[in-house]
Enzyme design. Sequence first.
Site, short mmCIF file in Angstrom:
data_model
loop_
_atom_site.label_atom_id
_atom_site.label_comp_id
_atom_site.label_asym_id
_atom_site.label_seq_id
_atom_site.Cartn_x
_atom_site.Cartn_y
_atom_site.Cartn_z
N ASP A 247 0.91 -1.07 -0.07
CA ASP A 247 -0.05 -0.14 -0.09
C ASP A 247 0.70 1.31 -0.20
O ASP A 247 2.03 1.24 0.36
CB ASP A 247 -0.81 -0.09 1.19
CG ASP A 247 -1.88 -1.20 1.11
OD1 ASP A 247 -2.03 -1.57 0.48
OD2 ASP A 247 -2.20 -1.26 2.44
N LYS A 269 -4.58 2.52 -1.94
CA LYS A 269 -5.09 2.72 -0.46
C LYS A 269 -4.32 4.04 -0.03
O LYS A 269 -3.49 3.74 1.00
CB LYS A 269 -4.96 1.49 0.40
CG LYS A 269 -5.94 0.32 -0.20
CD LYS A 269 -5.88 -0.81 0.97
CE LYS A 269 -6.83 -1.85 0.71
NZ LYS A 269 -6.84 -2.89 1.48
N MET A 382 -6.94 7.18 11.18
CA MET A 382 -7.84 7.82 9.97
C MET A 382 -9.10 8.89 10.19
O MET A 382 -10.04 8.74 9.89
CB MET A 382 -8.38 6.64 9.13
CG MET A 382 -7.31 5.74 8.59
SD MET A 382 -7.86 4.26 7.89
CE MET A 382 -8.57 3.29 9.27
#
Length: 473
Positions: A247, A269, A382
């Site tokens: 990623d 991603k 996140m």
Amino acid sequence: MQYLPIFTKLDNKPVLVVGGGDVALRKCRAFLKARAAVTLVAPEFCDELIELANNNEVTLVEAYFNEQHLDGMMLVIAATDLEEVNAQVFELANARNIFVNVVDDQPKCSFIFPSIVDRDPITIAISSAGTAPVLARRLREKLETLIPQHIGPLATLVGSFRDKVKQRFKHFADRRQFWEMVFDSSVVSKVQSGDTQSASEQLEQLLDAKPEPEGEVYVIGAGPGDPELLTLKALQLMQQADVVVYDYLVSDEIMDLVRRDADLVCVGKRLGDHSVAQEDTNQMLVDFAKQGKKVCRIKGGDPFIYGRGGEEVQVLAANNVSYQIVPGITAAAGCSAYAGIPLTHRDHAQAIQFVTGHCKKDGQELDWQSLAKPNQTLAIYMGVIKSPHIQAQLLKHGRGADTPVGIIENGTRKNQRVVTGTLGELADLIERHSIISPALLIIGEVASLHEQLHWFGEKAQTSSFAQPLTGVA
């Protein structure tokens, strides 16, 4: 070449150590590990040597050294504090053509002790010819990080099959091809996991027929970015893989450590930008493994903590694909440590909750009542885009507006940035400082400790010798 590197079998061979202190003890232990018959000569001995003698592991001669002590000896070590005694040992032993080593006196050595990487029966010796022993030790430390512990048991296992392989394959080229196939098979991973019985059974099967190559997937956590935070197992498997699926969150420095000739497949991603759908990634891992490839699925942080590793492994299991899971340092642990923010502290936080700000679409709303409790730390992954919502919900459910917060962008990396403030200004801080992912939010009283405990980036970090070797194929 000043010294010829040889490996000497010392089983029950007589060796003499002149000296009775700590240095003599160290040399004695090295000889005992090689199963030598050790005699020590000195007017007095340290307690550890006396204990070894009481256990009948060594012979102690309480006397001042004289030439007769050399009778019948194969090797001699001079390890006293007296330069004249050490010189006498060297001259007398050398005159008898007995190999002799005077500790820390390279001109008076007909043999020297190398730095050793011990994976019995695999042994690697490193020497600087006595000129830079600390440098040799540092090189050994590097090799220790690269050579896995299971190499020894693997060598023992394949060694027990050597005669069978010679009988099965008469030509050297055929034997070499067979062993290459073995070392590319899951025999290695079975030994690595401690299942030597299954590994032995598979070796028997490989002797009877040459099966198709076996594929396997390594689901690896790469940590938050600093390559020195990789586990040894992760590094070893990264350098075995035929294909590396990664990623954007995996740092360039870590990608530099994968096997040089491996195929690299980026599945994207970033927040809001998945260049490859998760379902396609899952199928990709299955397909590569079914082709007989060793696949490294490397993820930032830990694959089982907001890394969707569980979903990928479920698909592998459903398709009968062999896999290994290697945990990594999750962002909350790594980033908080590099920001000088302890996640728990007796004076500030007795609990911690890991939370993701990026949930599954139409997923269940977080338990904000629980998250807003005092005396705990929230580590929010996140959470940058959802920061206004996070801030509003925590305030709504009772968390004080003056609660300290820390925002860690690119944690553990050279471009790490830490912004601190209060919960009441969280969203504004992110906008004002143009925070971008990857970033971790830490909410709780512990965030106030950053100013006192921060350390990373303030001065030069570890030397290059502490970093893993790169470019290893």
